[in-house]
Motif scaffolding. Structure first.
Motif, PDB file in Angstrom:
ATOM      1  N   GLN A   1      12.747  18.112   7.825  1.00 50.88           N
ATOM      2  CA  GLN A   1      13.269  16.761   7.965  1.00 50.88           C
ATOM      3  C   GLN A   1      13.936  16.228   6.698  1.00 50.88           C
ATOM      4  OE1 GLN A   1      13.321  14.884  10.814  1.00 50.88           O
ATOM      5  NE2 GLN A   1      12.776  16.844  11.699  1.00 50.88           N
TER       6      GLN A   1
ATOM      7  N   PRO B   1      18.173  15.770   6.908  1.00 48.55           N
ATOM      8  CA  PRO B   1      18.671  14.622   7.659  1.00 48.55           C
ATOM      9  C   PRO B   1      18.333  13.278   7.023  1.00 48.55           C
ATOM     10  CG  PRO B   1      17.530  16.146   9.125  1.00 48.55           C
ATOM     11  CD  PRO B   1      17.309  16.621   7.732  1.00 48.55           C
TER      12      PRO B   1
ATOM     13  N   GLY C   1      23.044  18.788   8.639  1.00 49.68           N
ATOM     14  CA  GLY C   1      22.670  18.455  10.006  1.00 49.68           C
ATOM     15  C   GLY C   1      23.125  19.457  11.044  1.00 49.68           C
TER      16      GLY C   1
ATOM     17  N   SER D   1      20.250  20.864  13.206  1.00 51.64           N
ATOM     18  CA  SER D   1      19.297  19.883  13.730  1.00 51.64           C
ATOM     19  C   SER D   1      19.617  19.551  15.179  1.00 51.64           C
ATOM     20  CB  SER D   1      19.341  18.610  12.884  1.00 51.64           C
ATOM     21  OG  SER D   1      18.985  18.884  11.574  1.00 51.64           O
TER      22      SER D   1
END
Length: 72
Positions: A19, A22, A47, A50
């Motif tokens: 995480q 992002p 990203g 993701s």
């Protein structure tokens, strides 16, 4: 350091590694660059991985069934 800033630091330290990119992108969008510019330039790949659907290896059967038109 303010209480809110301290909480932000603590929450960031607890983030899972997946995480970090992002969240970093979001923070960079809201923070002026060191040179006084409007925003940080982000690399194109930020990203890119993701999808929000989890590990592709774990989902390989589901993906193959969907591509072959077979439901479980």
């Amino acid at each position: 350091m303010s209480t809110l800033r301290q909480e932000l630091h603590e929450l960031i330290d607890r983030l899972p590694e997946s995480q970090v990119a992002p969240i970093l992108a979001l923070v960079r969008e809201s923070t002026p660059a060191d040179d006084g510019g409007e925003e940080w330039p982000l690399p194109d790949f930020v990203g890119a991985l993701s999808s929000g659907k989890g590990d592709l290896a774990a989902r390989s059967g589901e993906i193959l069934r969907a591509e072959l038109g077979r439901d479980t």
